[in-house]
Design an enzyme around this catalytic site. Sequence first.
Site, short mmCIF file in Angstrom:
data_model
loop_
_atom_site.label_atom_id
_atom_site.label_comp_id
_atom_site.label_asym_id
_atom_site.label_seq_id
_atom_site.Cartn_x
_atom_site.Cartn_y
_atom_site.Cartn_z
N GLY A 142 0.80 -1.22 0.00
CA GLY A 142 0.00 0.00 0.00
C GLY A 142 0.83 1.26 0.00
CG ASP B 83 -5.94 -10.29 -4.25
OD1 ASP B 83 -7.05 -9.83 -3.94
OD2 ASP B 83 -5.75 -11.46 -4.63
CG LEU B 84 -2.59 -2.55 -2.92
CD1 LEU B 84 -2.33 -1.87 -4.26
CD2 LEU B 84 -3.17 -1.57 -1.91
CG ASP B 85 1.31 -3.14 -3.29
OD1 ASP B 85 1.54 -2.93 -4.49
OD2 ASP B 85 1.14 -2.23 -2.46
CD GLN B 86 -2.55 -9.63 -0.93
OE1 GLN B 86 -2.79 -10.83 -0.88
NE2 GLN B 86 -3.36 -8.73 -0.39
#
Length: 315
Positions: A200, A225-228
Amino acid sequence: MTRKLTELTVVGDDKTGLIARVTSLLFDHGINIEDLDQAVRKGIFRMTMHVDAAEMTTTKDDLREKLHALGDELGVDVKVRFPADRETKQIAVLATKESHCVEALLQAWASGDLGADISVIISNHAALKPLADYYDIPFYDIGDEKGTPDEDAILSLLNDYDADLIVLARYIRILSPNVVFRYEGRIINVHPSLLPSFPGAAAYRQAIEEGVRVAGVTAHYVTTDLDQGPIITQRAFSVPDDAEVEDLQRKGQPLEADALLEAVQLHLNDDVTVHWGRTNLRDGAEGYQLGLPEAADAANPDRPIDGLANILADD
């Protein structure tokens, strides 16, 4: 996946029977499905297929026409990518205001080291237009006065420039599933932390607040999926006791550019694969620094190791 498979992507509203209609059309034309993956996010359906079209009973143009007609009938967007469609890959760069990653990509392109063309730079601010103009690259500012991007404009430009790869060169915005699903496995981002730590916003500030001694950067594939998304390359650096956010930025920005550029080259050279959310190098891939340099590994202690202590060895 083999390197000669054709890729199909279907994106749109989730509808009953959609998968069956597409797969039946392929079967009717002698096309074998090697892999099929589907997902639904926020009401948007995505299906990605890798198929063997080597013995299909139709032409590329006819197959595209029929798939596009089916897409129109079903109200979904269908894209077909044959492995030999283009000899030189086209890159679309998305950026905001920071220039270091964009500059590294442009320098590699201008020197002939990138192995692909940068066809367009898309930004939610106008700050980097002079850099694009210097390299004579088309530049589009698709943000409003607050920097909120127009994703319809992004999709239109990506389609117009027929992007093979999208590189988020410190693009400080989250792409919606409507964009990500259309380019699954073809969007690379660089994040200023050693993911999965500190995802994030404000990652360097998070690192300082948590008191870490080692921070870093990560280039990864983008998912919904954020930054995954699957990690491709990482770089690390030490955090001084009295470090401020600006200190970490000075240390991290050159590494951000380095990690991102290497991840892009790994993708373009088809030297990296993704399986169950983890990237792996293909056999024969050489010359990359995925993590710490060899000198850093060599400086680490190699003893003691469990079971090799002197007392246990004497026993």
